[in-house]
Write a protein that holds these residues in place. Structure first.
Motif, mmCIF file in Angstrom:
data_model
loop_
_atom_site.group_PDB
_atom_site.id
_atom_site.type_symbol
_atom_site.label_atom_id
_atom_site.label_comp_id
_atom_site.label_asym_id
_atom_site.label_seq_id
_atom_site.Cartn_x
_atom_site.Cartn_y
_atom_site.Cartn_z
ATOM 1 N N MET A 33 -54.139 32.704 -46.990
ATOM 2 C CA MET A 33 -54.748 31.753 -46.045
ATOM 3 C C MET A 33 -56.048 31.208 -46.648
ATOM 4 N N ALA A 34 -56.186 29.885 -46.636
ATOM 5 C CA ALA A 34 -57.342 29.258 -47.260
ATOM 6 C C ALA A 34 -58.584 29.516 -46.418
ATOM 7 N N SER A 35 -59.692 29.820 -47.114
ATOM 8 C CA SER A 35 -60.953 30.061 -46.413
ATOM 9 C C SER A 35 -61.560 28.743 -45.967
ATOM 10 N N SER A 36 -62.362 28.805 -44.905
ATOM 11 C CA SER A 36 -63.011 27.599 -44.397
ATOM 12 C C SER A 36 -64.064 27.120 -45.376
ATOM 13 N N ARG A 37 -64.359 25.828 -45.320
ATOM 14 C CA ARG A 37 -65.325 25.232 -46.236
ATOM 15 C C ARG A 37 -66.723 25.752 -45.915
ATOM 16 N N PRO A 38 -67.473 26.200 -46.946
ATOM 17 C CA PRO A 38 -68.833 26.689 -46.704
ATOM 18 C C PRO A 38 -69.722 25.559 -46.165
ATOM 19 N N TRP A 39 -70.789 25.967 -45.474
ATOM 20 C CA TRP A 39 -71.746 25.000 -44.946
ATOM 21 C C TRP A 39 -72.439 24.249 -46.088
ATOM 22 N N PHE A 40 -72.689 22.980 -45.841
ATOM 23 C CA PHE A 40 -73.448 22.105 -46.728
ATOM 24 C C PHE A 40 -72.834 21.988 -48.125
ATOM 25 N N HIS A 41 -71.492 22.070 -48.174
ATOM 26 C CA HIS A 41 -70.759 21.709 -49.385
ATOM 27 C C HIS A 41 -70.132 20.351 -49.137
ATOM 28 N N TYR A 42 -70.440 19.427 -50.035
ATOM 29 C CA TYR A 42 -69.921 18.064 -49.849
ATOM 30 C C TYR A 42 -68.402 18.063 -49.922
ATOM 31 N N PRO A 43 -67.769 17.155 -49.145
ATOM 32 C CA PRO A 43 -68.404 16.195 -48.221
ATOM 33 C C PRO A 43 -68.800 16.850 -46.901
ATOM 34 N N TRP A 44 -70.023 16.529 -46.416
ATOM 35 C CA TRP A 44 -70.474 17.070 -45.144
ATOM 36 C C TRP A 44 -69.652 16.474 -44.006
ATOM 37 N N GLN A 45 -69.373 17.290 -42.998
ATOM 38 C CA GLN A 45 -68.545 16.866 -41.878
ATOM 39 C C GLN A 45 -69.334 16.992 -40.575
ATOM 40 N N PHE A 46 -68.615 17.253 -39.500
ATOM 41 C CA PHE A 46 -69.239 17.241 -38.177
ATOM 42 C C PHE A 46 -70.250 18.371 -37.988
ATOM 43 N N LYS A 47 -69.966 19.559 -38.512
ATOM 44 C CA LYS A 47 -70.887 20.660 -38.248
ATOM 45 C C LYS A 47 -72.237 20.431 -38.920
ATOM 46 N N GLU A 48 -72.236 19.899 -40.139
ATOM 47 C CA GLU A 48 -73.506 19.584 -40.797
ATOM 48 C C GLU A 48 -74.213 18.419 -40.079
ATOM 49 N N SER A 49 -73.423 17.442 -39.651
ATOM 50 C CA SER A 49 -74.011 16.284 -38.961
ATOM 51 C C SER A 49 -74.639 16.701 -37.641
ATOM 52 N N ALA A 50 -73.941 17.556 -36.874
ATOM 53 C CA ALA A 50 -74.473 18.019 -35.593
ATOM 54 C C ALA A 50 -75.740 18.840 -35.799
ATOM 55 N N LEU A 51 -75.735 19.722 -36.808
ATOM 56 C CA LEU A 51 -76.914 20.545 -37.078
ATOM 57 C C LEU A 51 -78.080 19.674 -37.523
ATOM 58 N N PHE A 52 -77.813 18.723 -38.398
ATOM 59 C CA PHE A 52 -78.871 17.818 -38.859
ATOM 60 C C PHE A 52 -79.471 17.045 -37.687
ATOM 61 N N THR A 53 -78.629 16.539 -36.800
ATOM 62 C CA THR A 53 -79.111 15.790 -35.642
ATOM 63 C C THR A 53 -79.950 16.675 -34.740
ATOM 64 N N LEU A 54 -79.511 17.925 -34.551
ATOM 65 C CA LEU A 54 -80.290 18.863 -33.743
ATOM 66 C C LEU A 54 -81.654 19.124 -34.360
#
Length: 399
Positions: free
Chosen positions: A1-22
């Motif tokens: 099973m493939a592991s989830s993408r680590p935080w702040f590894h490009y390309p940034w998605q919704f979780k990085e965008s939401a955290l940045f906005t916060l």
């Protein structure tokens, strides 16, 4: 099973965008707290136009020159755009719930800028980032140009102009209240707080103020408490001949009704077309002790109102609510050019970049008011905002 993408590894998605906005909101509110809740003062023309132009050119250059950089790709991405839209919506919700520019009752809310949220640091930061997101995405659709991108360019370009024009032009919006007196010219306006004045570049002469009223109402009134007896009385929306109304043991029938009349020497009323005429009604009043007739009138500055006394309470005919009011005016610029106009509610008159609205009058004097209150509004950024609206409408036509 493939592991989830680590935080702040490009390309940034919704979780990085939401955290940045916060983080942006937290930083914005922190700076607002340090500033003790003071609202931001936007620059006025021509400085705001120059800054907005430089910002647009900066976005154009960044979007065109660094379009392949991961950070710039994220800056113009949909995830960041949606996160910023949610943030702006939440801040706008605060502005809709908390009274703006009113009494600052709660200290911590005042420190965070809740009472002027639309000129607060977090709101301005969110708007600037959203304009960057939208502007960079727009550059990518403009260059290289393709006809299939025309709808996107028109809609999002119009949206960018509307938001940017509204924000940059907020400091140039002028709203003045101009009091006018019949037979006199005036050009001095006051702000809503009444602590500052500004002269208009033209004069306004008020020739006549007129007011139309709905038919009067019959009410039962207690003079001892100076109050209408709501529980014992009901208002009649239209007083007219032949109308009947009842309150407990009191019955009233309108025998005669004149919308405009004057009293005679024998106590009767005669219809008139004179502007001094007021409503008169001859009524038959029936109580458990008998029936009698009397005249009721609303009164005026020169005519005493007539009412019927019944067991310590009064049957009165109250003036009807305002139906329409207007001002006959003449506008004159500094060169002596004159223009007559009729100023009515919701029918503004344009003059030298200003919009004039019929705002109010001396409510104590009613239709005999010789004072007319005019609101003068000037918004030099309105063409920019309208251009944005028209571009969005054109894009919808291409859908």
């Amino acid at each position: 099973m493939a592991s989830s993408r680590p935080w702040f590894h490009y390309p940034w998605q919704f979780k990085e965008s939401a955290l940045f906005t916060l983080i942006v909101l937290v930083v914005g509110f922190s700076l607002q707290f340090i500033a003790q809740g003071a609202p931001l003062q936007a620059p006025r023309l021509p400085m705001n136009a120059m800054l907005l132009t430089l910002y647009a050119l900066l976005l154009f250059g960044v979007g065109l020159s660094f379009r392949n950089r991961p950070f710039v790709q994220w800056l113009g991405s949909i995830p960041l755009g949606l996160s910023l839209i949610v943030a702006i919506a939440l801040l706008s919700l605060i502005g809709g719930i908390v009274p703006q520019e009113g009494e600052m009752a709660v200290a911590w809310m005042a420190q965070l800028g809740f009472y002027h949220i639309f000129t607060s640091i977090p709101f301005v930061l969110a708007i600037l980032l959203f304009l960057a997101n939208l502007g960079i995405a727009l550059v990518w659709r403009i260059i290289p140009f393709s006809v299939k991108n025309l709808q996107f360019i028109l809609f999002h370009g119009g949206f960018w102009l509307t938001v940017a024009g509204s924000m940059a032009g907020s400091s140039d919006l002028t709203r003045l209240v101009v009091p006018l007196h019949e037979g006199r010219a005036g050009n001095l306006g006051y702000n809503r707080e009444g602590n500052a004045t500004e002269q208009l570049p033209f004069a306004i002469t008020l020739h006549d103020f007129s007011l139309e009223e709905y038919p009067p109402q019959l009410l039962v009134y207690n003079p001892k408490t100076d109050a209408v007896l709501v529980e014992r009385s009901k208002s009649v929306t239209q007083v007219r001949q032949g109308m009947e109304a009842s309150w407990d043991n009191l019955h009233v029938k309108v025998l005669e009704y004149f919308p405009s009349a004057l009293p005679t020497s024998n106590g009767e009323a005669v219809a008139t077309t004179s502007s001094e005429g007021i409503p008169f009604a001859k009524v038959a009043v029936t109580t458990p002790t008998g029936t009698y007739t009397t005249w009721l009138t609303t009164g005026s500055p020169t005519i005493k109102p007539d009412a019927a006394e019944i067991n310590g309470i009064m049957l009165i005919m109250a003036p009807g609510a305002p139906k329409a009011f207007r001002s006959a005016i003449t506008l004159e610029d500094s060169n002596g050019n004159k223009r007559d106009a009729m100023l009515e509610v919701n029918k503004p008159v344009d003059m030298m970049g200003w919009k004039l609205y019929q705002m109010g009058y001396d409510e104590g004097a009613g239709r005999w008011s010789q004072l007319s209150l005019v609101e003068a509004i000037r918004d030099p950024w309105l063409p920019v905002v309208y251009t944005g609206f028209f571009m969005m409408m054109a894009a919808n036509l291409l859908f």
